[in-house]
Design a protein around this motif. Sequence first.
Motif, PDB file in Angstrom:
ATOM      1  N   LEU A 566      62.986   5.321  37.816  1.00 59.42           N
ATOM      2  CA  LEU A 566      62.276   4.484  36.849  1.00 59.42           C
ATOM      3  C   LEU A 566      63.052   4.403  35.531  1.00 59.42           C
ATOM      4  O   LEU A 566      63.140   3.336  34.911  1.00 59.42           O
ATOM      5  CB  LEU A 566      60.872   5.046  36.600  1.00 59.42           C
ATOM      6  N   LYS A 567      63.626   5.530  35.109  1.00 59.96           N
ATOM      7  CA  LYS A 567      64.369   5.555  33.854  1.00 59.96           C
ATOM      8  C   LYS A 567      65.626   4.686  33.941  1.00 59.96           C
ATOM      9  O   LYS A 567      66.059   4.092  32.931  1.00 59.96           O
ATOM     10  CB  LYS A 567      64.740   6.991  33.507  1.00 59.96           C
ATOM     11  N   SER A 568      66.174   4.555  35.149  1.00 61.07           N
ATOM     12  CA  SER A 568      67.364   3.721  35.327  1.00 61.07           C
ATOM     13  C   SER A 568      67.054   2.236  35.242  1.00 61.07           C
ATOM     14  O   SER A 568      67.967   1.414  35.131  1.00 61.07           O
ATOM     15  CB  SER A 568      68.020   4.033  36.676  1.00 61.07           C
ATOM     16  N   GLY A 569      65.783   1.888  35.336  1.00 59.96           N
ATOM     17  CA  GLY A 569      65.386   0.483  35.340  1.00 59.96           C
ATOM     18  C   GLY A 569      65.177  -0.074  36.729  1.00 59.96           C
ATOM     19  O   GLY A 569      64.732  -1.212  36.897  1.00 59.96           O
ATOM     20  N   ALA A 570      65.516   0.732  37.772  1.00 60.36           N
ATOM     21  CA  ALA A 570      65.314   0.290  39.148  1.00 60.36           C
ATOM     22  C   ALA A 570      63.870   0.568  39.577  1.00 60.36           C
ATOM     23  O   ALA A 570      63.091   1.204  38.857  1.00 60.36           O
ATOM     24  CB  ALA A 570      66.293   1.006  40.073  1.00 60.36           C
TER      25      ALA A 570
END
Length: 788
Positions: A566-570
């Motif tokens: 989630l933190k990666s944006g995926a």
Amino acid sequence: MEQPPPQQTDYNKPQSKRERPAPLNTEPFRRPGTTPSDDEAFNRLLPIASAQRGMWMGEKIGPSDAVYKLAEYVDIGGDVDVPTFLKASQLLTKEAESTRVQIVETAEGARQLVNEQYPGEFPFLDFSAEDDAEAHALRWMNDEVSRPVDLEREALWLGVLIKLSEQRYFWYQRCHHITLDGFGGGLLARRLADIYNGLLAGGDIGESPFLPLVQQLEEEKAYRESSRIERDRDYWKSQLAGLPDAISLSQRSAPRSGGLRRSALVLSLERSAQLRDIAQQAGGSVPQLLISMLAAYTYRMSGQQDLVFGMPVTARVNRRLRSIPSMMANAVAIRLAMGDEQSLVELLGQTAKVVRSALRHQQYRYEELRRDLGLLGSGQQISWMGVNIEPFDYDFGFGGHHCSIHNLSNGTVEDMTVFVFDRGEKQGLHIVIDANPALYSQLELDEHRDRLGRLVEAMIQAPNSPIGDFDLLSADERRSQLQAWNDTESPLPAAFWPGLFEQSVAHFADRPVLSDASAVMSYRELADQVNPLCQLLRERGIGPGKVVAVALPRENCLPTALLAILKSGAAYLPLDPGTPAERVAMILEDARPDLILSSKDCQQGLPDTGVPCLLWESLTLSDYPARALPDVAIAGDMPAYIIYTSGSTGRPKGVVVPHLGLQNFLLAMQQSLSLTPDDSLLALTTVSFDIAVLELFLPMLAGARVHIASRDIARDPAALAAVIAEQGITTLQATPSHWQALLEEHGDVLQGIRPLVGGEALPTELAHRMRRLGQPLVNLYGPTETTI
């Protein structure tokens, strides 16, 4: 559906030998401790009938405030000769044995004692001097209905003459349901009028139309020894095969209580006449049409297409039984196929066929059918909803005066029963909704009454229109649902879930956040793993617009991976390693993830799809700094995760949940549950179910801790109870079946825990047991004290 009493019957006509059942033995009775009297030999002791056993058991084990009295009053619009009326009442009790019955306990069980003399009085009350005599009389009658009665020592039938004025009287008739049913009460009312009018006319009251109670017992014995009972049993078991769960219109889950709650409406003479015309033109009866209308309302309120409800019947299948005022009533199950496109007229055709068939098998006891269907457990029922049409034509008069009949009590009902009183064409139809006070407030019941009234009015105006087209809502209800309930605007923070997690790390850095069977992690330690993993994923091209499938064991690594993705944006795609390979293959083929994050053990259950796979054991997170990289810009409509449906209605479907939805859900849950840093929540749910988001992430929003239970522990109630005790769990979310298993043997461990439940229908009795844990019950999928 009870039928009106016969107008002319030859009661002295002998029965054929084939029709006459074998006689029953009766015995004289004297109460213990009394001395013989001249009348003693006439006091008979009889077994109680099957229809009486349910009332007897209700008195023994039912709620202490349950009401088992039936009551009504006749409003007499003229003068009454009081001595003659009281004499008529006395003569009535000589003819009708049920008015003289008391229930006694013997070594052989409950028996009905038929006294030679009526064991009560014939009261005459004069309220004519009161300022509001009618209100005074109504209060007195309602108070009398609510007063408990001693089955062994008091008169179980009561008739009271009440004077309101010189030209207006009430005759109040009350009985305990164990001795008399509604049909029997109608027989007594009509006969009292005949006796009174005969005395006024010179004294000829004719022969008694009533048969003794022993005749009922003989008829019952003959039925139970006949082949008809087997045919009836087979009919009902076939009719109710694949029975759906019983529905309720109540918005709460609570143990049923006693007491009375009622809301009523009266159809005008014009509307009642229109109903009769519709029934006649459609080739049905008025009761069948009314049943259809009430079925339409229940369907519209519940959406239940396979609709089953109970319908009381007289169970009087021949002339002899219709000549006995007693407790004989039964109930039959009416099962209808409902749909929006049906019209009232079309539904009437189906109803008429089902009701006619049910009445042919009405002698088979409803309580025995419940036993046959295995529905004797607490909270189990063929149907909670009931419809009772009482077409008793009370078009009689005392002394030639006009009379109207008013029902006061049908006794306590388990859930909701709609009664319709049809007293003939000179009175409008009276619709009464009786409900259990524990399940319906007076406001809720009045709302049901008003909606039912609107539906009846609409169907009268358009009997050939689809029942799904009619609007049941009032203007206030429509405004509430379309405007007030949708007015959910609430300020949201600028940060989405990854940012909110970082805020929790800053506030609760050294508090425990995550634990499994082998390790406990603080907020700082968790972040020190999430950040390196996020950097590793970014190096592999994982970011906004990408999907990472996750198949990891139920350990601390699982939420760590989800947070990093989630933190990666995926977006993450959760896979349950225990899911059948065919389903996993279908999901991977449909979702087409860019990467799979798994472990050595879990990878073995994954199909070979050609998607790159990273194994948790091979990750070298120490190669990356623990500090966070600059945040990826996350928009509210960006996918956060993809969850697949169970596929119970066809091929599983992937649902994309955006960051705005995840943020809104977690904040709303925290607003409702108010978790604190002192809370510990146990995560049981497989990550491929959506509710796992609540278990894994919500504690992190509040500075609380989540403990992850392994698959084996989650399946073992004893092991699970041990973990709950060892870990100091304060909040637990589970399905009703999971709660049931835990409460069976380990209820003491759960005391004081906050219960969250969802995923399945919540049985009433289970909800009651969960409330006894001492914390508000939260039903995530239905109404309770706290609803989300």
